[in-house]
Design a protein around this motif. Structure first.
Motif, PDB file in Angstrom:
ATOM      1  N   LYS A 366       0.846  -1.195   0.000  1.00  0.00           N
ATOM      2  CA  LYS A 366       0.000   0.000   0.000  1.00  0.00           C
ATOM      3  C   LYS A 366       0.879   1.243   0.000  1.00  0.00           C
ATOM      4  O   LYS A 366       1.899   1.299   0.690  1.00  0.00           O
ATOM      5  CB  LYS A 366      -0.909   0.013   1.229  1.00  0.00           C
ATOM      6  N   THR A 367       0.470   2.248  -0.764  1.00  0.00           N
ATOM      7  CA  THR A 367       1.271   3.465  -0.868  1.00  0.00           C
ATOM      8  C   THR A 367       1.112   4.373   0.344  1.00  0.00           C
ATOM      9  O   THR A 367       1.931   5.247   0.572  1.00  0.00           O
ATOM     10  CB  THR A 367       0.895   4.256  -2.134  1.00  0.00           C
ATOM     11  N   LYS A 368       0.072   4.177   1.117  1.00  0.00           N
ATOM     12  CA  LYS A 368      -0.138   4.974   2.323  1.00  0.00           C
ATOM     13  C   LYS A 368      -0.860   4.135   3.363  1.00  0.00           C
ATOM     14  O   LYS A 368      -1.460   3.110   3.046  1.00  0.00           O
ATOM     15  CB  LYS A 368      -0.936   6.244   2.013  1.00  0.00           C
ATOM     16  N   GLU A 369      -0.820   4.586   4.610  1.00  0.00           N
ATOM     17  CA  GLU A 369      -1.474   3.849   5.681  1.00  0.00           C
ATOM     18  C   GLU A 369      -2.986   3.962   5.549  1.00  0.00           C
ATOM     19  O   GLU A 369      -3.531   5.031   5.258  1.00  0.00           O
ATOM     20  CB  GLU A 369      -1.026   4.403   7.040  1.00  0.00           C
ATOM     21  N   LEU A 370      -3.649   2.843   5.760  1.00  0.00           N
ATOM     22  CA  LEU A 370      -5.101   2.813   5.632  1.00  0.00           C
ATOM     23  C   LEU A 370      -5.757   3.616   6.757  1.00  0.00           C
ATOM     24  O   LEU A 370      -5.389   3.497   7.922  1.00  0.00           O
ATOM     25  CB  LEU A 370      -5.591   1.366   5.689  1.00  0.00           C
ATOM     26  N   GLU A 371      -6.724   4.426   6.379  1.00  0.00           N
ATOM     27  CA  GLU A 371      -7.514   5.168   7.360  1.00  0.00           C
ATOM     28  C   GLU A 371      -8.910   4.562   7.425  1.00  0.00           C
ATOM     29  O   GLU A 371      -9.557   4.356   6.397  1.00  0.00           O
ATOM     30  CB  GLU A 371      -7.604   6.646   6.959  1.00  0.00           C
ATOM     31  N   VAL A 372      -9.359   4.250   8.615  1.00  0.00           N
ATOM     32  CA  VAL A 372     -10.690   3.682   8.809  1.00  0.00           C
ATOM     33  C   VAL A 372     -11.554   4.700   9.542  1.00  0.00           C
ATOM     34  O   VAL A 372     -11.203   5.163  10.624  1.00  0.00           O
ATOM     35  CB  VAL A 372     -10.627   2.364   9.616  1.00  0.00           C
ATOM     36  N   VAL A 373     -12.675   5.054   8.935  1.00  0.00           N
ATOM     37  CA  VAL A 373     -13.581   6.069   9.485  1.00  0.00           C
ATOM     38  C   VAL A 373     -14.875   5.385   9.915  1.00  0.00           C
ATOM     39  O   VAL A 373     -15.517   4.699   9.111  1.00  0.00           O
ATOM     40  CB  VAL A 373     -13.879   7.157   8.437  1.00  0.00           C
ATOM     41  N   PHE A 374     -15.266   5.572  11.181  1.00  0.00           N
ATOM     42  CA  PHE A 374     -16.494   4.981  11.702  1.00  0.00           C
ATOM     43  C   PHE A 374     -17.575   6.047  11.788  1.00  0.00           C
ATOM     44  O   PHE A 374     -17.350   7.126  12.348  1.00  0.00           O
ATOM     45  CB  PHE A 374     -16.248   4.373  13.089  1.00  0.00           C
ATOM     46  N   LYS A 375     -18.755   5.764  11.234  1.00  0.00           N
ATOM     47  CA  LYS A 375     -19.884   6.695  11.251  1.00  0.00           C
ATOM     48  C   LYS A 375     -21.129   5.983  11.740  1.00  0.00           C
ATOM     49  O   LYS A 375     -21.640   5.068  11.094  1.00  0.00           O
ATOM     50  CB  LYS A 375     -20.130   7.257   9.844  1.00  0.00           C
ATOM     51  N   ARG A 376     -21.634   6.434  12.902  1.00  0.00           N
ATOM     52  CA  ARG A 376     -22.895   5.902  13.407  1.00  0.00           C
ATOM     53  C   ARG A 376     -24.013   6.828  12.947  1.00  0.00           C
ATOM     54  O   ARG A 376     -24.136   7.967  13.408  1.00  0.00           O
ATOM     55  CB  ARG A 376     -22.867   5.802  14.931  1.00  0.00           C
ATOM     56  N   ALA A 377     -24.822   6.349  12.015  1.00  0.00           N
ATOM     57  CA  ALA A 377     -25.868   7.193  11.416  1.00  0.00           C
ATOM     58  C   ALA A 377     -26.779   6.311  10.576  1.00  0.00           C
ATOM     59  O   ALA A 377     -26.579   5.095  10.485  1.00  0.00           O
ATOM     60  CB  ALA A 377     -25.227   8.275  10.547  1.00  0.00           C
ATOM     61  N   ASN A 378     -27.765   6.910   9.943  1.00  0.00           N
ATOM     62  CA  ASN A 378     -28.586   6.196   8.979  1.00  0.00           C
ATOM     63  C   ASN A 378     -27.684   5.778   7.822  1.00  0.00           C
ATOM     64  O   ASN A 378     -27.074   6.617   7.160  1.00  0.00           O
ATOM     65  CB  ASN A 378     -29.717   7.088   8.478  1.00  0.00           C
ATOM     66  N   GLN A 379     -27.580   4.465   7.580  1.00  0.00           N
ATOM     67  CA  GLN A 379     -26.591   3.960   6.623  1.00  0.00           C
ATOM     68  C   GLN A 379     -26.779   4.518   5.215  1.00  0.00           C
ATOM     69  O   GLN A 379     -25.823   4.971   4.584  1.00  0.00           O
ATOM     70  CB  GLN A 379     -26.667   2.427   6.556  1.00  0.00           C
ATOM     71  N   HIS A 380     -27.999   4.493   4.732  1.00  0.00           N
ATOM     72  CA  HIS A 380     -28.242   4.915   3.354  1.00  0.00           C
ATOM     73  C   HIS A 380     -27.992   6.398   3.173  1.00  0.00           C
ATOM     74  O   HIS A 380     -27.351   6.821   2.206  1.00  0.00           O
ATOM     75  CB  HIS A 380     -29.666   4.537   2.933  1.00  0.00           C
TER      76      HIS A 380
END
Length: 502
Positions: A366-380
């Motif tokens: 991978k060319t950069k470190e993976l960023e994981v974003v968590f969002k608690r909300a209405n999925q759609h």
């Protein structure tokens, strides 16, 4: 006499030996390491139907290729001998005729790159002869094998370096290592997603060159080059033994087709003779159906099921089975594989490392470190918002949404209504030729094998297995978005495993 193209043999044919782990070899490797020279041991160069074995090849990025022949000759073997240059030496696997090797390498470079490649120089490794003993040999030996072309068992590292650096710099600029070694050693050539070439890492080379026996495991994270490496291993095994029957298992039809295309691209580019009918790339259902056909049983269509009768019958379907993404497949199927391959070789490839792994890839491409974003909300609603924002600066094919079947169909309708951008429902049970992959893709967790994207959006994480969810997250090149409405075990597990949380 042109000493850069010498070779030597006595009237009694000598057997070409594999490189030992001796003090001389260690000194040569240490010199290479300190001077940024690349070392390749016990290699075979393949082109069309021909092959040449070379005990040691060292690439000097400033001067060219150094070829080394290894001989066990001692002073007692040589003290009463005279040597003459052979003009038509056989280039079999029992001897190394340097002149023919030079022509072979030049031909390979010419056909692949349309030029002669790089300068090639030859040396002899004399493990059982010291420099003082050399002085007492017949002059014919010294003429054919000059002192400056031999590494003796008492050669100092400084002397080794001096002999290597006596070679003049070429008049024309040298290609980079990828273009030299990649075109010379097809078994180490990896094509990335954007079609650029890379050379396999040392840990990949050790795996590719290893002899697979019994049941073994290769583990490594996404983007560690596992799939490319198993393909190169299959090619090398076929080159070594053209009669070998190999089966590679991929979880989906689409993943099979993608790997088949990679196989054809490598074989076509490298100009090698491989019987691709003996490298079969199939799904788990395809394999089970082969067994059912042998037993005259009805074929499976969609659902994988291992009938008890399959476990009671031998099925010698291949000499080697390689199962990619085995962590995404059922325990029942893996148990079945181990059963039918008891007398042959089985390699399981997965993302989970443990102490029992035979091979482990630690490097990530991978060319950069993976960023994981968590969002608690209405999925759609949140998915539409994220997609709309990403499309402002990125292409639609940079986005992959993973969800259950109901969510992906609803999201497709919403995207067409709100964003007016084309979204495609991925069906990995279809062949590659019928897919439209240059668009925003919507797929389910069971279909994601061999797929990756710059941005991946995960929905319905509670309804998938943790293995599937982890796999989906790690396939993101840049950023993964985890959308959820309620906390669950999978979300909590991902938070512990993720590199960055926002």
């Amino acid at each position: 006499m042109n000493i850069s193209s010498f070779f030597s043999l006595f009237k009694t044919k000598q057997k070409t030996l594999k490189l030992p782990d001796s003090l001389l070899i260690k000194k040569l490797k240490e010199v290479s390491k300190r001077n940024n020279l690349s070392v390749y041991e016990n290699i075979t160069i393949y082109h069309h139907t021909q092959s040449f074995y070379i005990p040691l090849l060292i690439l000097d990025p400033a001067r060219g290729i150094y070829l080394f022949e290894y001989k066990e000759w001692s002073y007692d073997d040589l003290k009463n001998a005279t040597v003459s240059k052979a003009t038509n030496q056989d280039s079999s696997n029992k001897s190394l005729a340097y002149e023919k090797t030079h022509e072979f390498i030049k031909q390979k470079f010419n056909e692949l790159t349309h030029h002669d490649g790089v300068p090639i120089y030859n040396y002899l490794l004399m493990e059982n002869l010291n420099s003082d003993e050399y002085k007492h040999l017949d002059n014919s030996f010294k003429e054919l094998l000059p002192y400056k072309k031999i590494m003796f068992n008492d050669s100092l590292e400084s002397e080794i370096l001096h002999k290597l650096q006596e070679i003049p710099f070429p008049s024309l600029p040298m290609p980079d290592e990828v273009n030299i070694i990649g075109n010379l050693l097809v078994q180490y050539l990896i094509f990335s997603k954007d079609k650029t070439m890379h050379i396999a890492t040392q840990e990949q080379i050790r795996f590719i060159e290893s002899a697979t026996t019994g049941q073994e495991t290769l583990s490594g994270n996404a983007y560690s080059g596992k799939t490319s490496s198993i393909l190169l291993k299959a090619i090398l095994e076929s080159l070594r033994n053209p009669e070998l029957k190999i089966i590679i298992i991929e979880p989906t039809t689409l993943a099979c087709d993608i790997l088949k295309q990679k196989l054809l691209n490598i074989i076509e580019y490298a100009i090698i003779e491989v019987d691709i009918t003996l490298i079969e790339i199939i799904t788990p259902i395809d394999l089970v159906n082969k067994h059912l056909a042998k037993l005259n049983k009805p074929q499976l269509e969609v659902i994988l099921n291992i009938d008890d009768k399959l476990m009671n019958k031998n099925f010698n379907v291949a000499d080697l089975i390689i199962c990619d993404d085995s962590n995404l497949l059922s325990f029942e199927f893996i148990y079945y594989l181990k059963h039918i391959q008891k007398k042959s070789s089985l390699l399981l490839v997965n993302e989970h490392s443990d102490e029992e792994s035979t091979f482990r890839f630690n490097k990530s491409f991978k060319t950069k470190e993976l960023e994981v974003v968590f969002k608690r909300a209405n999925q759609h609603a949140k998915a539409l918002q994220i997609i709309s924002s990403l499309l402002e600066e990125n292409k639609s094919q940079d986005i992959l949404v993973v969800s259950d079947n109901l969510s992906k169909r609803k999201l497709k309708d919403d995207l067409e209504y709100f964003i007016k951008d084309k979204a495609v429902l991925l069906d990995s049970s279809n062949n590659l030729i019928s897919q439209d992959l240059d668009n925003l893709l919507l797929c389910s967790y069971s279909q994601i094998s061999s797929m990756n994207s710059k941005f991946i959006i995960l929905m319905d994480v509670a309804d998938a297995s943790l293995n599937e969810v982890e796999h989906a997250v790690n396939l993101a090149e840049d950023k993964a978005f985890v959308l959820y409405e309620d906390d669950c075990e999978n979300v909590e597990a991902l938070k512990k495993l993720s590199h960055t949380m926002i």
